[in-house]
Design a protein around this motif. Sequence first.
Motif, short mmCIF file in Angstrom:
data_model
loop_
_atom_site.label_atom_id
_atom_site.label_comp_id
_atom_site.label_asym_id
_atom_site.label_seq_id
_atom_site.Cartn_x
_atom_site.Cartn_y
_atom_site.Cartn_z
N PHE A 1 13.65 6.24 -0.05
CA PHE A 1 14.58 5.23 0.44
C PHE A 1 15.97 5.70 0.02
O PHE A 1 16.26 5.82 -1.17
N GLY A 2 16.80 6.00 1.01
CA GLY A 2 18.10 6.60 0.70
C GLY A 2 17.89 7.98 0.11
O GLY A 2 17.14 8.81 0.65
N ASP A 3 18.50 8.24 -1.03
CA ASP A 3 18.38 9.55 -1.68
C ASP A 3 17.30 9.58 -2.76
O ASP A 3 17.10 10.61 -3.41
N GLN A 4 16.62 8.45 -2.98
CA GLN A 4 15.64 8.36 -4.06
C GLN A 4 14.21 8.40 -3.49
O GLN A 4 13.91 7.74 -2.50
N CYS A 5 13.34 9.18 -4.15
CA CYS A 5 11.93 9.24 -3.76
C CYS A 5 11.09 8.38 -4.70
O CYS A 5 11.44 8.22 -5.89
N TYR A 6 9.99 7.87 -4.19
CA TYR A 6 9.10 6.99 -4.96
C TYR A 6 7.65 7.35 -4.65
O TYR A 6 7.34 8.02 -3.66
N ARG A 7 6.77 6.83 -5.49
CA ARG A 7 5.33 6.87 -5.23
C ARG A 7 4.75 5.48 -5.42
O ARG A 7 5.08 4.80 -6.39
N GLN A 8 3.93 5.05 -4.47
CA GLN A 8 3.27 3.75 -4.60
C GLN A 8 2.04 3.94 -5.47
O GLN A 8 1.18 4.77 -5.20
N ARG A 9 1.95 3.15 -6.56
CA ARG A 9 0.90 3.33 -7.56
C ARG A 9 -0.47 2.85 -7.07
O ARG A 9 -1.49 3.47 -7.34
N GLU A 10 -0.50 1.70 -6.40
CA GLU A 10 -1.76 1.09 -5.99
C GLU A 10 -1.73 0.72 -4.52
O GLU A 10 -0.66 0.57 -3.92
N GLY A 11 -2.91 0.58 -3.97
CA GLY A 11 -3.02 0.10 -2.60
C GLY A 11 -2.71 1.17 -1.57
O GLY A 11 -2.53 2.36 -1.87
N VAL A 12 -2.62 0.73 -0.34
CA VAL A 12 -2.29 1.62 0.77
C VAL A 12 -1.07 1.03 1.47
O VAL A 12 -0.92 -0.18 1.58
N ALA A 13 -0.16 1.90 1.89
CA ALA A 13 1.11 1.43 2.45
C ALA A 13 0.92 0.96 3.88
O ALA A 13 0.25 1.62 4.68
N MET A 14 1.54 -0.18 4.20
CA MET A 14 1.59 -0.59 5.59
C MET A 14 2.43 0.43 6.35
O MET A 14 3.53 0.77 5.94
N GLY A 15 1.92 0.92 7.46
CA GLY A 15 2.57 1.98 8.20
C GLY A 15 1.75 3.26 8.19
O GLY A 15 1.92 4.12 9.05
N ASN A 16 0.84 3.38 7.23
CA ASN A 16 -0.09 4.51 7.20
C ASN A 16 -1.22 4.24 8.19
O ASN A 16 -1.79 3.14 8.21
N ALA A 17 -1.56 5.23 9.02
CA ALA A 17 -2.61 5.03 10.03
C ALA A 17 -3.93 4.62 9.40
O ALA A 17 -4.74 3.92 10.01
N LEU A 18 -4.15 5.03 8.17
CA LEU A 18 -5.39 4.74 7.47
C LEU A 18 -5.49 3.29 7.01
O LEU A 18 -6.60 2.77 6.79
N ALA A 19 -4.36 2.62 6.86
CA ALA A 19 -4.31 1.31 6.20
C ALA A 19 -5.20 0.24 6.84
O ALA A 19 -6.01 -0.39 6.13
N PRO A 20 -5.12 -0.03 8.16
CA PRO A 20 -5.92 -1.13 8.72
C PRO A 20 -7.43 -0.96 8.54
O PRO A 20 -8.09 -1.87 7.99
N PRO A 21 -8.05 0.19 8.95
CA PRO A 21 -9.51 0.28 8.77
C PRO A 21 -9.92 0.30 7.31
O PRO A 21 -10.98 -0.25 6.96
N PHE A 22 -9.12 0.90 6.43
CA PHE A 22 -9.44 0.94 5.01
C PHE A 22 -9.48 -0.48 4.45
O PHE A 22 -10.42 -0.86 3.74
N ALA A 23 -8.46 -1.28 4.78
CA ALA A 23 -8.39 -2.66 4.29
C ALA A 23 -9.50 -3.52 4.87
O ALA A 23 -10.10 -4.35 4.18
#
Length: 509
Positions: free
Chosen positions: A251-273
């Motif tokens: 986001f902007g110039d900063q990078c992050y990692r999501q610790r838990e769960g699956v991100a909305m927007g990932n193709a994998l998210a709906p069937p996994f959930a």
Amino acid sequence: MNPDREQVLGQLKKEILAAYRSEKPPHRPNLTREEQQAFRTLKNRDVVIKCSDKSKCMVVLEQNTYVGKVNTILNDETQYEKSDVSAESLEKKVTDELKQLTDSLSKCLLNSIIPRNTKLPEFYGLPKTHKNGSPLRPVVSSCGSALSGISTVLERILNQMLPQIPAHLKNTDEILDDIKAVYPDLNVPPDTVIATMDVVGLYPSIPIEEGTAAVMRILRSNEGKLDTLGLSMDQIERLLLFVLRNNYFRFGDQCYRQREGVAMGNALAPPFAIIYMHALETEILATAVIKPKIYKRYVDDIFILWIGKGLRQFIDHCNAQHPRIKFTAETSEDSGQIDFMDATISIKNTQIEYQLYQKPSNSGVNMNYTSAQPLQQKRAVAENQYQRAKKLSSGPMQYQHSKSLITQLLQENDYPQDERVRAATHAERKGSRRRRPKWNNGNGVILKLPYMTEVLHQKVRNMVRRSRLNLQVVHKHSSNLKDKLIRTAFGERSCSIEARRKTDATSKR
């Protein structure tokens, strides 16, 4: 290609090009001068424009306000952590992982998912205008990222399981069909209650290891029914964990990692959930003292039809099942009705009734009649809307209400009265929908062209029809206000990515 077909195709190409060259584009823009001025002003101001979370309307926020709302989300250290990952390092990591699958995946499939010149996923927020303060729904756009290929492969495998999940719903029609299957005349016992439950923040709440283990148990129990594209169950599990543990974005110039769960927007998210919720609700229903008569779910929205007492205890039982997965609930006990997906379902004198529901946040935006689209496409939109109103109505009185909502929607989108009447008449006429010709028998080709005018559109269709070639004319999506005003990324893209693309392009010359 057959020489005769090639000759016909060459002649058709000449005719279409000549028709486009001779056709004059419409001179009148569909934006007024005031709207054009407002458009220029918006592009030049320090504002961020996003689509609303629950409607098609656009929301304008001051840049500082938007950044503050995003930082409120990303500063949650239980969910996110800052990272110094780069697109290049993530791409190398993914490539090294995929090299271990050379003996499993086909060469064609492997080449299609090997990342090349990728970018980091982009974080953005959709304003929830239906809630106080318009908080943001976090979304991560993974298009063009290093992990998008693996995610797509896993999505294809997991999607095969969805028809096997008893509670899974694809649309509103299915829940109405399920009710009719139990109560064909829609007459229910006097002590019937309907309720809905919503999973609070499902995607980020799923623990990675636990969620993967639950999904893999279900996949392994159905191993013989799945096309795994050459992957073993152990390899699928490894890839699932790899994708979920490397959920990086910027986001902007900063990078992050999501610790838990699956991100909305990932193709994998709906069937996994969906599959994870199946594992959880199987345990919930197996251990419940009293069970619902009907239990169905659309991703994280649950419909319940309950007979007698004990509904509140069942809801409490659901909330006690898992420390991270929590439910909110609404019942028909107070108002006598429930809004679920796009239907209002009620019980009146032991009779279930339903009609079309439009959320208060509904923007009323649909394909406008003045938009640069073929007339047949606009007519299909109108007819489909009336057919939707008919399907989601339990009787004549309910249909009149549903029909009035659609009429108002089309009127607000500049559909003239004669077109509205025509669409409603066709929708109401039983069996009026004509089947589309089976043009694609394995050799069919889509002919994608820009749309200019209705006259040119009809000319080209007649040319294609006369050629007797197995072609279907479709029109390219022309740019609209959304394309011009809304950007996924916040800030400029990393220069290193652009530099790599230019270097690669130069080396190939």
